[in-house]
Design a protein around this motif. Structure first.
Motif, PDB file in Angstrom:
ATOM      1  N   SER A 148      -1.416   9.556   1.342  1.00 39.41           N
ATOM      2  CA  SER A 148      -0.008   9.409   1.716  1.00 39.41           C
ATOM      3  C   SER A 148       0.465  10.583   2.565  1.00 39.41           C
ATOM      4  O   SER A 148       1.224  10.403   3.526  1.00 39.41           O
ATOM      5  CB  SER A 148       0.856   9.279   0.461  1.00 39.41           C
ATOM      6  OG  SER A 148       0.695  10.404  -0.390  1.00 39.41           O
ATOM      7  N   ASN A 369       4.528   1.892   3.230  1.00 42.55           N
ATOM      8  CA  ASN A 369       3.889   1.834   1.914  1.00 42.55           C
ATOM      9  C   ASN A 369       3.751   0.360   1.553  1.00 42.55           C
ATOM     10  O   ASN A 369       4.740  -0.295   1.212  1.00 42.55           O
ATOM     11  CB  ASN A 369       4.742   2.583   0.884  1.00 42.55           C
ATOM     12  CG  ASN A 369       4.162   2.510  -0.514  1.00 42.55           C
ATOM     13  OD1 ASN A 369       3.159   1.839  -0.774  1.00 42.55           O
ATOM     14  ND2 ASN A 369       4.812   3.192  -1.444  1.00 42.55           N
ATOM     15  N   TYR A 374      -1.006   3.243   2.499  1.00 37.64           N
ATOM     16  CA  TYR A 374      -0.129   3.781   3.537  1.00 37.64           C
ATOM     17  C   TYR A 374      -0.690   3.513   4.925  1.00 37.64           C
ATOM     18  O   TYR A 374      -1.909   3.615   5.156  1.00 37.64           O
ATOM     19  CB  TYR A 374       0.091   5.281   3.314  1.00 37.64           C
ATOM     20  CG  TYR A 374       0.916   5.541   2.075  1.00 37.64           C
ATOM     21  CD1 TYR A 374       2.297   5.626   2.152  1.00 37.64           C
ATOM     22  CD2 TYR A 374       0.310   5.634   0.826  1.00 37.64           C
ATOM     23  CE1 TYR A 374       3.060   5.824   1.008  1.00 37.64           C
ATOM     24  CE2 TYR A 374       1.068   5.839  -0.328  1.00 37.64           C
ATOM     25  CZ  TYR A 374       2.439   5.928  -0.221  1.00 37.64           C
ATOM     26  OH  TYR A 374       3.193   6.104  -1.355  1.00 37.64           O
TER      27      TYR A 374
END
Length: 460
Positions: A148, A369, A374
């Motif tokens: 992420s 997301n 991601y």
């Protein structure tokens, strides 16, 4: 002077002196290693300075501390294990982390002092695809909790290359036509910009790992032989921050650099513990979460990268929670946006709905997301979000970050043609529509849009 002899020709003596100097510098570079490991003795067991033999644990620690500046590994030998961590000389103008700062760092990340980051985090760093390739602008990302952060930084890299970099063409071709130097310049500029924003445009803290190690006898945290080696460098100008990061970029992009972790530590210190305490609320008291043996980022980390503030929620402003406590959302419009889609999330949950501060960013780049994975969506037309006429039919480009993706996916978005309502999109639940998760996350921004994949098989 003989006209046939070049003016700048060097004498044999000068050449010999240069060669001697070069060899001396090379030998000096390894002097510390030879001294500690007694390579000239028949006894090849590593020894302490007092002549006693080192334990296996001490051997590993010493090998990590003695790595030459800027090098990721030592040459392998029968008694010298290969270090996993890039360690620089401590003769830099910074300050070593104190035990109390290390404890506060651990508590800010985990809420306690017993956790350490896992192997997938330690392997994560900022590495681009090959220069002058279809994905020259893109970071190589592997699965794990650090994904992420890497993809959030990826969004800022695209923003920089397309919209804020000076003196270059800002189009899709320019993203693929990057040299290694341009990749490195982009990464340094983006990391510096994120740290500077986290420091409220007043200061930035860059963390590096150095040789010196603090005594852990009084440290109230779980030592991983890493935090205690941190050296912090404070800057009061963004330009100086960028130059320092560029000069030490191997500490973020090199194999074994722990680059993502080092960046995360700098992000926390730049924000300061005091600001973090004000940013967070009762729903989020620390930045990382551990579930089923894996460690992932909470929303506050992503928002800190996107906006500079560690807001723990995605809605605008402030909201009342179920127990009437005040929850903190996003207070300012982000440069890079954020969209999310989770098939298990109820659409009626207002607290999980992304507000306009993230959904409509300054630049048409979004971190997405999608069911916990991601990815990046972006448009090369900067006017997309400032002129409503541009939002009728437009192109988006999708980068999943997955190793299987070899080039960008080109999507055409039509917000006025509703032929998607055909029967072939109906699912068995009778909802009337069936779309890929990528299409669903796009529709959180453009509700009734039609998505043309232009020949690519849709991702589900």
């Amino acid at each position: 002077m003989d006209p046939e002899i070049p003016v700048q020709e060097q004498s044999p003596l000068e050449l010999d002196l240069k060669e001697i100097t070069r060899k001396i510098l090379f030998l000096d570079k390894w002097r510390g290693i030879f001294r500690y490991y007694r390579l000239g003795k028949n006894d090849t067991t590593p020894q302490n300075d007092d002549g006693t033999h080192m334990s296996a644990e001490e051997t590993g620690d010493r090998s990590r501390m003695l790595r030459p500046r800027g090098q990721g590994q030592l040459l392998s030998s029968g008694f010298c294990s290969i270090p996993r961590l890039t360690i620089l000389s401590s003769k830099l103008d910074g300050f070593l982390i104190s035990p109390s700062m290390a404890t506060m760092l651990q508590k800010s990340l985990f809420g306690d002092t017993n956790q350490v980051l896992s192997s997938d985090w330690r392997k994560a760093h900022f590495k681009f695809h090959d220069p002058f390739s279809d994905l020259a602008f893109a970071l190589q990302v592997e699965k794990g909790g650090a994904q992420s952060i890497q993809m959030a930084v990826q969004g800022s890299i695209i923003k920089y290359l397309l919209f804020t970099r000076e003196g270059k063409d800002h189009d899709l071709h320019s993203l693929c036509n990057l040299s290694q130097r341009e990749q490195e310049q982009a990464l340094a500029a983006v990391l510096a910009d994120i740290l500077w924003a986290a420091g409220a445009a007043q200061k930035a803290i860059v963390c590096l790992v150095t040789q010196d190690i603090q005594s852990t006898s009084t440290c109230d945290y779980s030592s991983d032989n890493f935090i205690e080696r941190l050296q912090l460098f404070e800057f009061s100008e963004k330009g100086a921050t960028e130059k320092f990061i560029y000069d030490h970029l191997q500490c973020f992009k090199g194999e074994g650099s722990h680059g993502v972790i080092v960046f995360l530590y700098g992000l926390v210190f730049s924000r300061t513990f005091e600001r973090l305490q004000k940013d967070l609320d009762i729903s989020t008291t620390h930045l990382l979460q551990c579930q089923s043996g894996s460690i992932s980022c909470r929303q506050a980390v992503l928002n800190m990268i996107l906006t500079g503030r560690a807001s723990p929620n995605v809605f605008n402003g402030y909201e009342k929670g179920r127990s009437e406590e005040t929850l903190h959302g996003v207070l300012t419009r982000s440069d890079v946006g954020y969209l999310q889609w989770d098939k298990d999330t109820s659409e009626g949950d207002r607290l999980s709905q992304v507000g306009s501060m993230l959904k409509t960013p300054t630049f048409p780049v979004w971190l997405c997301n999608i069911n916990g994975n991601y990815s990046i969506l972006f448009c090369t037309n900067r006017q997309l979000l400032s002129d409503w006429k541009m939002e009728r039919v437009f192109d988006l480009h999708f980068y999943s970050g997955q190793p299987s993706q070899k080039k960008l996916v080109h999507l055409t978005i039509d917000t006025h043609s509703h032929h998607w309502e055909g029967e072939h999109y109906e699912d068995k639940r009778g909802s009337g529509r069936r779309f890929s998760s990528v299409e669903m996350v796009i529709r959180t921004k453009w509700r009734d849009a039609t998505i043309n994949w232009n020949g690519t098989v849709p991702f589900f």
